[in-house]
Design an enzyme around this catalytic site. Structure first.
Site: not given
Ligand code: PGA
Length: 263
Positions: A9, A11, A96, A98, A178, A184, A224
């Site tokens: 992803n 982003k 997601h 976010e 997740e 993150g 992460s």
């Molecule tokens: P990250 O993001 O690996 O940077 O923690 C994962 C995600 O949001 O899908």
């Protein structure tokens, strides 16, 4: 055998030229790896140019979108529909954290999106996860939610997100577990913890869609994940792949995730 899947992803990262360089390197490296399905999810405006780079790819490498709106067309400024993405991508990430947090997406909207993605013949990667770490004590501890409360975050997201789906349609679903606290933050869940929650998800899927259908649905871990900690997840029986954010922007790191899940 259940498919192993590694999803990148990207982003809201990469310029167009960075995206093309990243896609080219990943295409070349991933074509040497077998036994794992890999999905790249670049930012929306880079989907078509990245699709061109991947034109002669092997079938194991697919393109995905980070989101899609459920209505086919209409007066929805700024939105891109699942119908428009059909033919460009095979996968769409839906729900997601976010999107839930920043864009205030509701369970109902997420459910509409899941249905739209499936209707258009693509696979929906439904992201679910608790806001804070699940603790083993049932009593509220330092103001953090109890295990029961956190578990109910996930079951509510599954109940609502997959509402109205048939057993047949669920073949077009991937679940990305997740934990929001791990995304993150550099603080990944440990493998045993993630596997425990994946098991709860699998049980929920079994109750809802039956054992056979539930067995076929890939459950990914995200939050992460790095080349350093990926083995921790690859070794868990209920985890069938990963969804990576930060690590998906670095070729070496992302290839390491793919290698860890190659069967
Ligand atoms: P990250 O993001 O690996 O940077 O923690 C994962 C995600 O949001 O899908």
């Amino acid at each position: 055998m259940r498919q192993h899947l590694v999803v990148g992803n990207w982003k809201m990262h990469t310029t167009l030229s960075e995206a093309l360089i990243l896609a080219t390197s990943l295409r070349n490296r991933i074509s040497e790896i077998g036994g794992v399905k890999v999905v790249l999810c670049p930012p929306l405006p880079w989907l078509v140019p990245v699709a061109e780079i991947l034109a002669h790819r092997k079938a194991q490498l697919s393109l995905g979108a980070q989101d899609a709106y459920y209505k086919e067309e209409g007066a929805v400024t700024g939105a891109v529909s699942a119908a428009m993405l059909k033919g460009i991508v095979d996968y769409v990430i839906v729900g997601h954290s976010e999107r839930r947090r920043i864009f205030k997406e509701t369970h109902m909207l997420i459910n509409e999106k899941v249905h739209a993605v499936i209707k258009e013949g693509m696979t929906a990667i439904l992201a679910v996860g608790e806001l804070t770490r699940i603790h083993h004590q049932e009593k509220r501890h330092h103001g953090r939610p109890t295990r029961t409360e956190a578990r109910s975050d996930i079951t509510t997201q599954l109940d609502e997100g997959l509402e109205g789906l048939s057993k047949k349609e669920v073949a077009q679903i991937v679940i990305a577990y997740e934990p929001v606290w791990a995304i993150g933050t550099g603080q990944a869940a440990d493998g045993v913890y993630a596997n425990h929650v994946a098991q709860l998800v699998r049980k929920w899927l079994t109750r809802r869609f039956g054992a056979q259908a539930a067995l076929e649905i890939p459950i990914l871990y995200g939050g992460s994940v790095t080349g350093e900690n990926v083995e921790e997840f690859a070794g868990q029986p209920e985890i069938n792949g990963v969804l990576a954010g930060g690590a998906s922007l670095k070729v070496k790191e992302f290839v390491a995730l793919c290698l860890a899940f190659a069967q």
